[in-house]
Structure formats: C-alpha cells, structure tokens
Write an enzyme that holds these catalytic residues in place. Structure first.
Site, mmCIF file in Angstrom:
data_model
loop_
_atom_site.group_PDB
_atom_site.id
_atom_site.type_symbol
_atom_site.label_atom_id
_atom_site.label_comp_id
_atom_site.label_asym_id
_atom_site.label_seq_id
_atom_site.Cartn_x
_atom_site.Cartn_y
_atom_site.Cartn_z
ATOM 1 N N THR A 132 0.819 -1.209 0.000
ATOM 2 C CA THR A 132 0.000 0.000 0.000
ATOM 3 C C THR A 132 0.856 1.263 0.000
ATOM 4 O OG1 THR A 132 -1.476 1.290 1.420
ATOM 5 C CG2 THR A 132 -0.115 -0.298 2.526
ATOM 6 N N TYR A 157 -1.895 -0.400 10.855
ATOM 7 C CA TYR A 157 -2.000 -1.081 9.555
ATOM 8 C C TYR A 157 -0.790 -0.765 8.686
ATOM 9 C CZ TYR A 157 -3.271 -1.670 4.616
ATOM 10 O OH TYR A 157 -3.247 -1.994 3.276
ATOM 11 N N LYS A 161 2.319 -3.121 7.212
ATOM 12 C CA LYS A 161 2.635 -3.295 5.783
ATOM 13 C C LYS A 161 4.062 -2.816 5.498
ATOM 14 C CE LYS A 161 0.274 -4.596 2.858
ATOM 15 N NZ LYS A 161 -0.054 -5.984 2.370
#
Ligand code: NAD
Ligand code: TYD
Length: 352
Positions: A132, A157, A161
């Site tokens: 992402t 999050y 990642k």
C-alpha cells in the site's frame, strides 16, 4: 509451459479480481488461491470462475508455518503473488497485534517457505508483495509519493505493511530471493467489504442509515478502480524488474466530503430519490485517531516502464460500482450478517 502460481488472499476484495484476471487470461497457468476466509474473505466473489480447470482453492492460514511449507512442497510454485492481509485501518487501531501477526509474521512465513523450497533454483521464480501507499505516511497539500519516498507509516496497519515490505527487501538482499513490490493507492469497486468508505456509504444510503464522516471530511485519497489495480499487478508480475518497486495510483485525488457528495447525488439519481435526500444522512463524527491527511501517488514509473495506466475514468468507475452494489443486495446481506454485524455495531456505537 504450465506455470503454477500461488495467489494469497484471493477470496478478498482485490485478490478476487486478480484471481479472476489470471484464471481467464492465462488458461495454461495453474492458479492456487490460498485464503483463510476471515471476515473479509468470501468465496462468493469467485463463483463465476471457480469451476475452471486451471483454478484451485486452498483454505489455509499464512501464519501456519508447517502448512505453508507443505503447500510449497505440494505444488512447486513458480511464483507467488501475496495479497493476504488484514487491511482495514480502523480495525488495526482496535487490534494491532492481529495486524502484526497476519501482515508481518504471515509474510515472513511465506518468504521462509519460498527461500527454503526454491533455494537451489531461484531462476525464473518470483515473490511479489502487493502493498500500500500508506507505508509512505501522510502528505500535506503538496507533492506525491514516489518509489524513493522514505517510509513513514503512521497507523498500525501501515506500520505492519511497511514491516512486511522491509522483510521482503531484506530477503532479496540477504538470500537473493527474487522479489518485486508494488505500493498502490485506495481501491474501489465490486466486492469490497462494506467497512471501507465507498461500499459502507453506498450500503448505508440504500438502508437510510447515517453516513459517518470522520472529522471534517477534508482528508484526501487517490482512488483507483480495482480492475485497473489487477491489470497493474499482471504487468508488475510479468514485466516488472526483479528487486524493483512500482507505485500504482489513479491520478484521481478526492477530498472525502466531495467524494461522498458525488456518491449521494449518484445514489439519489439511481434510486429515483429527490435530489439532496442522501446528503441529509451525512453525520460528522469523531475523527479517526492519527488520521492521515492525504495520500497521492506519482505513478510515472509504472506508466513509463511497463506501459500501464488506469483505463477507467472515475465517473464511470463509481457509477459501475454503485450499480454493482445495487444489483448484489444478497452479497451485501451475506457479508454484513453475523460476526461482521457485531463488529460494525460496536464501531458504529463508538462513533455516535
Ligand atoms: P481484504 O481485507 O478485502 O482481503 C484480504 C484477504 O486476505 C481476505 O480474503 C482474507 O480472508 C485473507 N486473509 C487474511 N488473513 C489471512 C491469513 N492469515 N491467511 C490467509 N488469508 C488471509 O483486502 P484487500 O483490500 O483486497 O487488500 C489486499 C491486499 O492489497 C492487502 O495486502 C492490502 O494491504 C493491499 N492493498 C489494499 C488496498 C485497498 O485499497 N484495499 C490498496 C493498496 C494495497
Ligand atoms: P478507508 O476506506 O477506511 O481507507 P483508508 O483509511 O485506508 O484510506 O477510508 C477512506 C477515507 O474515508 C479515510 O480518510 C477515512 C474516511 N472514512 C470516513 O470518513 N468514514 C468512515 O466510516 C470510513 C470507513 C472512512
């Protein structure tokens, strides 16, 4: 030549579009979709292709080391496209450990299996991590994320990642694992779980429920139609250079509140409601903790090097997306029942 390809997270939102594209476009590949079927995974997403002879589903958990090793031994994969993850920022704020476990431990488990099972024959292998743009942190009103922007993740999050991206690069540097990474902006389209902004708001408008806008609605996201992301993943997997990173974006920035107003207007038209009806549902609620202000991708590299660009204009994409949710009420009902509903009520109560 038959290629055996592992796609993880193929029952989820983006993964299901990637699996569909590969199964249809590459009949000579064998596509193994590995998914744990968490709340976000739904095999209904693949019912149009699941009878094809080049498709296999395996239910399993990427954090289960023995299982993953056995799977690599069973299939002798030529490549991996890794999408399985916990993907929702709000959930990462309530449960960071789950994100650490799936996104970091799970990714390293796959890397270990690839390193060990492929170790004497890395040639023509490829481990592709789908990531992402949130790993780059938050922009103010100027500039774009490029492939050389320093990592500065700000939510649990994006930290998970970023951690998994770092491990992927570390395996390339330390063990010569042939890897490639892409970092993409916000996706929208059919089959997205209705906890993310666009499907949540479409669902709420349809059911005359409040539309919870975080803060003042001034945060900006760069939206890309999910099928265009799947096309980019195809290009990166087949044409990307080993060891490289490619940013993928929609060249399509929207302030949340402006986007929400477009959804409201389009929904009023499609549902035959009086203009302004849906906007009345807008409810400003407490901002998300640590809410990133703006994401915007400079996708020049993938366009120049691999010839990819988005194919769908946003107006057409959002209209198609709304049509899909209106035509697939049953899908929405199924995914919003049970466990998810409890989670949703809990989150929603907190927002009021
Ligand atoms: P999603 O939440 O819709 O799907 C994730 C899938 O992974 C689900 O099918 C789930 O069952 C599966 N999964 C979760 N934990 C697992 C485990 N332990 N073992 C096996 N399978 C497991 O996510 P998405 O939005 O489709 O995102 C897919 C990938 O793309 C993620 O890696 C995400 O970080 C990345 N990404 C998403 C976006 C976006 O806008 N949604 C943008 C850029 C990158
Ligand atoms: P989301 O779809 O969760 O994606 P991300 O946080 O990964 O960008 O949210 C998109 C934007 O919409 C983000 O700025 C948060 C905002 N948002 C709301 O205002 N209300 C909501 O109920 C949700 C889910 C998101």
């Amino acid at each position: 030549m038959l290629k055996t390809l592992l796609i993880t997270g193929g029952a989820g939102f983006i993964g299901s579009h990637v699996v569909r594209l590969f199964v249809n476009k590459y009949p000579n590949y064998k596509i193994i979709n590995l998914d744990a079927l968490t709340y976000a995974g739904n095999l209904e997403n693949l019912k149009d292709i699941d009878q094809k002879s080049n498709y296999v589903f395996e239910k399993g958990d990427i954090t289960d080391e023995n299982y993953i090793f056995d799977l690599f031994k069973k299939y002798d994969f030529d490549g991996v496209i890794h999408l399985a993850a916990e993907s929702h920022v709000d959930r990462s704020i309530s449960n960071p450990l789950e994100f650490l476990k799936t996104n970091i431990f799970g990714t390293v488990t796959l890397l270990n299996a690839a390193k060990e099972i492929w170790k004497d024959h890395f040639d023509n292998k490829r481990f592709y991590h789908v990531s992402t743009d949130e790993v780059y942190g938050s922009l103010d009103n100027g500039g774009f994320f490029t492939e050389t922007t320093a990592y500065d993740p700000k939510s649990p999050y994006s930290a998970s990642k970023a951690g998994s991206d770092h491990f992927v690069r570390a395996y390339a540097n330390t063990y010569n694992l042939p890897i490639v990474i892409s970092n993409c902006s916000n996706n929208y389209g059919p089959n997205q779980f209705p906890e993310k902004l666009i499907p949540l708001f479409i669902n709420n408008i349809q059911n005359n429920k409040p539309l919870p806008v975080y803060g003042k609605g001034e945060n900006i996201r760069d939206w890309l139609y999910v099928v265009d992301h799947a096309r980019a993943i195809d290009d990166v997997y087949h044409k990307g250079k080993t060891g490289e990173t490619y940013n993928i974006g929609g060249f399509n920035e929207w302030k949340n509140i402006d986007l929400i107003k477009v959804i409201c207007k389009t929904m009023d038209e499609k549902l035959g409601r009086e203009a302004g009806t849906s906007e009345k549902l807008i409810t400003y609620v407490t901002d998300r903790a640590g809410h990133d202000l703006r994401y915007a991708i400079d996708a020049t590299k993938i366009t120049k090097d691999l010839g990819w660009k988005p194919s769908l204009q946003f107006e057409e994409g959002i209209s198609k997306t709304i049509d899909w949710y209106l035509e697939n009420e049953e899908w929405l009902k199924n995914v919003t029942s049970g466990a998810y509903q409890e989670y949703y009520d809990e989150m929603y109560d907190k927002r009021d």
